[in-house]
Design a protein around this motif. Structure first.
Motif, PDB file in Angstrom:
ATOM      1  N   THR A 104      23.994 -11.207  -6.193  1.00 21.87           N
ATOM      2  CA  THR A 104      24.677 -11.973  -7.241  1.00 21.87           C
ATOM      3  C   THR A 104      25.088 -11.041  -8.382  1.00 21.87           C
ATOM      4  O   THR A 104      24.580  -9.931  -8.521  1.00 21.87           O
ATOM      5  N   ASN A 105      26.015 -11.511  -9.194  1.00 22.81           N
ATOM      6  CA  ASN A 105      26.592 -10.705 -10.280  1.00 22.81           C
ATOM      7  C   ASN A 105      25.739 -10.828 -11.548  1.00 22.81           C
ATOM      8  O   ASN A 105      25.751 -11.858 -12.212  1.00 22.81           O
ATOM      9  N   ARG A 106      25.016  -9.757 -11.868  1.00 25.37           N
ATOM     10  CA  ARG A 106      24.134  -9.791 -13.035  1.00 25.37           C
ATOM     11  C   ARG A 106      24.922  -9.958 -14.336  1.00 25.37           C
ATOM     12  O   ARG A 106      24.440 -10.571 -15.293  1.00 25.37           O
ATOM     13  N   LYS A 107      26.130  -9.422 -14.386  1.00 25.58           N
ATOM     14  CA  LYS A 107      26.918  -9.481 -15.621  1.00 25.58           C
ATOM     15  C   LYS A 107      27.327 -10.905 -15.962  1.00 25.58           C
ATOM     16  O   LYS A 107      27.481 -11.251 -17.143  1.00 25.58           O
ATOM     17  N   LEU A 108      27.516 -11.746 -14.947  1.00 24.36           N
ATOM     18  CA  LEU A 108      27.915 -13.135 -15.210  1.00 24.36           C
ATOM     19  C   LEU A 108      26.787 -13.938 -15.843  1.00 24.36           C
ATOM     20  O   LEU A 108      27.027 -14.930 -16.541  1.00 24.36           O
ATOM     21  N   ASP A 109      25.555 -13.557 -15.525  1.00 25.37           N
ATOM     22  CA  ASP A 109      24.366 -14.231 -16.085  1.00 25.37           C
ATOM     23  C   ASP A 109      24.337 -15.730 -15.745  1.00 25.37           C
ATOM     24  O   ASP A 109      23.992 -16.562 -16.584  1.00 25.37           O
ATOM     25  N   ILE A 110      24.739 -16.048 -14.509  1.00 28.48           N
ATOM     26  CA  ILE A 110      24.719 -17.441 -14.050  1.00 28.48           C
ATOM     27  C   ILE A 110      23.491 -17.698 -13.186  1.00 28.48           C
ATOM     28  O   ILE A 110      22.843 -18.742 -13.283  1.00 28.48           O
ATOM     29  N   THR A 111      23.157 -16.732 -12.335  1.00 30.13           N
ATOM     30  CA  THR A 111      22.009 -16.874 -11.439  1.00 30.13           C
ATOM     31  C   THR A 111      20.707 -16.944 -12.239  1.00 30.13           C
ATOM     32  O   THR A 111      20.456 -16.083 -13.089  1.00 30.13           O
TER      33      THR A 111
END
Length: 441
Positions: A104-111
């Motif tokens: 998952t994309n850590r930069k999005l901070d959604i997970t």
């Protein structure tokens, strides 16, 4: 404030057709994976890719399936978890979900990484008696997930829905909000009642463009019923009406599923070689492979015996993930077979809710006419263990209708690998079986 309605609305905008939720225990984390229960029916509630065998571990045979899985935040933004999968352990049985953070994309901070970490001993003790809740929005292929924190407003709201009996249990570990208005069962019965009151229907089938055309073949009862529900013959194993599968029956035999073999001479050397070896020849222009095959009983016409390899009859469990239903000849050659992952894959697409509609055929005209009802039978709650046990006990049997005809120098095949059950034995497949009369309100 984030409410269940807010999350549900976001998921429906994304494409979800159903929303379910589950209280998470301390052990539901990246280390122990997320426990999805012991009822294999959960793999019908959660859409997954094709199931495949993945060896044997300390927990016995392993089957896995990839998930098209996305985390969602409070505003409806999403982030894909490309490595997510479900893992099935038939020995226990047990189903778990893993890989839901990897990639998952850590930069999005959604997970919700902070909510899915394995707890320390102190955190475990502090969280005893409280729950996070996992909310899943699903359609036929995709999952959108949202996780609450411990004791946040949404967690309390979901807990209250369960406490107030405003949510029904789904596949033993999930919950779904009680439907307002008529249930899918009531809508189904209303539709069938209208069909019954309309009288006999001329045999037909529905074309892809929505037009109904006359149908002369003897198997027209099923096609004609499906046409009344605007269902085209497509061979898919999805439910026919909302969450119900429709089957017509005349009180003798019911065809449960029609999966093609995926191993053996049938696949490796081709259908013609298989038919030359095991079919009955009618003159020089037709080959037929069409007689009942029961587990552990040699068929007198084909000289083949159906075996359940890698299955322990005493425990009712799969012991070898590479086993399956195998048709072997007297020399032990594998004529045709269905590996367990193929069987489970097809079984998961058969919905646990099935409506059997009795029909009467009238054949005094150019085309048959069918009267559906008034008797209908609702079967609910069938398990993989039920299915495998019924195969081993010869309640379910292989009854192929395969032939090849010589036409202008070329052999033309007709394939139909049927697994069937006698109507008198249908009760052995379900936890609940109800007989209803459409003439009664």
């Amino acid at each position: 404030m984030t409410t269940f309605k807010t999350i549900t609305d976001h998921m429906k905008v994304l494409g979800a057709t159903r929303v379910i939720f589950k209280p998470l225990a301390n052990n539901d984390n990246t280390k122990q994976q997320i426990y999805l229960g012991s009822d294999f029916d959960v793999i019908r509630s959660i859409p997954s890719g094709e199931i495949y065998a993945d060896g044997i571990s300390k927990k016995g045979p392993i089957f896995k399936a990839p998930l098209d899985f996305y985390w969602m935040d409070e505003e409806g933004n999403t982030d894909q978890a490309p490595n997510s999968q479900i893992i099935l352990y038939p020995k226990y049985p047990e189903i778990r979900m893993s890989g839901f953070l990897a990639g998952t994309n850590r930069k999005l901070d959604i997970t919700p990484r902070h909510l899915m970490q394995a707890p320390t001993l102190e955190e475990r003790a502090a969280r005893m008696g409280t729950h996070r809740y996992l909310v899943l929005g699903v359609n036929k292929s995709t999952i959108w997930a949202y996780c609450t924190a411990w004791e946040d407003e949404l967690a309390f709201e979901l807990q209250q829905l369960v406490t107030d009996s405003k949510a029904n249990l789904v596949a033993s570990v999930f919950y779904e909000s009680v439907v307002v208005g008529k249930t899918s069962e009531e809508k189904l019965l209303d539709k069938l009642r209208t069909i019954y009151e309309g009288g006999p229907i001329e045999s037909c089938r529905l074309q892809s463009d929505g037009t109904k055309i006359p149908y002369k073949a003897q198997n027209g009862a099923g096609y004609t019923l499906e046409a009344q529900f605007d269902i085209t013959p497509n061979g898919f194993a999805d439910p026919d009406f909302m969450d119900w599968e429709l089957k017509s029956h005349s009180g003798s035999v019911v065809t449960l599923m029609t999966p093609e073999p995926n191993t053996g001479i049938y696949i490796d050397d081709g259908l013609k070689t298989f038919m030359d070896s095991y079919a009955t020849r009618k003159q020089d222009e037709r080959l037929d492979f069409a007689s009942r095959h029961d587990v552990n009983k040699e068929n007198g016409k084909t000289n083949l015996t159906m075996k359940m390899e890698g299955y322990d009859a005493k425990s009712g469990k799969i012991t070898d993930p590479d086993g399956g239903l195998m048709l072997r000849d007297k020399d032990g050659k594998l004529a045709a077979g269905w590996s367990f992952d193929k069987v489970i894959e097809h079984w998961k697409r058969k919905h646990s809710n099935t409506c059997y509609v009795a029909y009467t055929a009238y054949k005094d005209k150019a085309l048959p006419h069918y009267l559906y009802g008034p008797q209908v039978t609702l079967g609910q709650g069938t398990s993989l263990e039920h299915f495998l046990k019924s195969l081993h006990n010869c309640v379910i049997y292989y009854d192929p209708g395969i032939n090849m005809k010589l036409d202008k120098g070329k052999w033309k095949p007709k394939k139909r690998s049927q697994f069937r059950v006698k109507w008198k034995d249908i009760n052995q497949l379900y936890r609940s079986l109800r007989e209803l009369d459409l003439r009664e309100a």
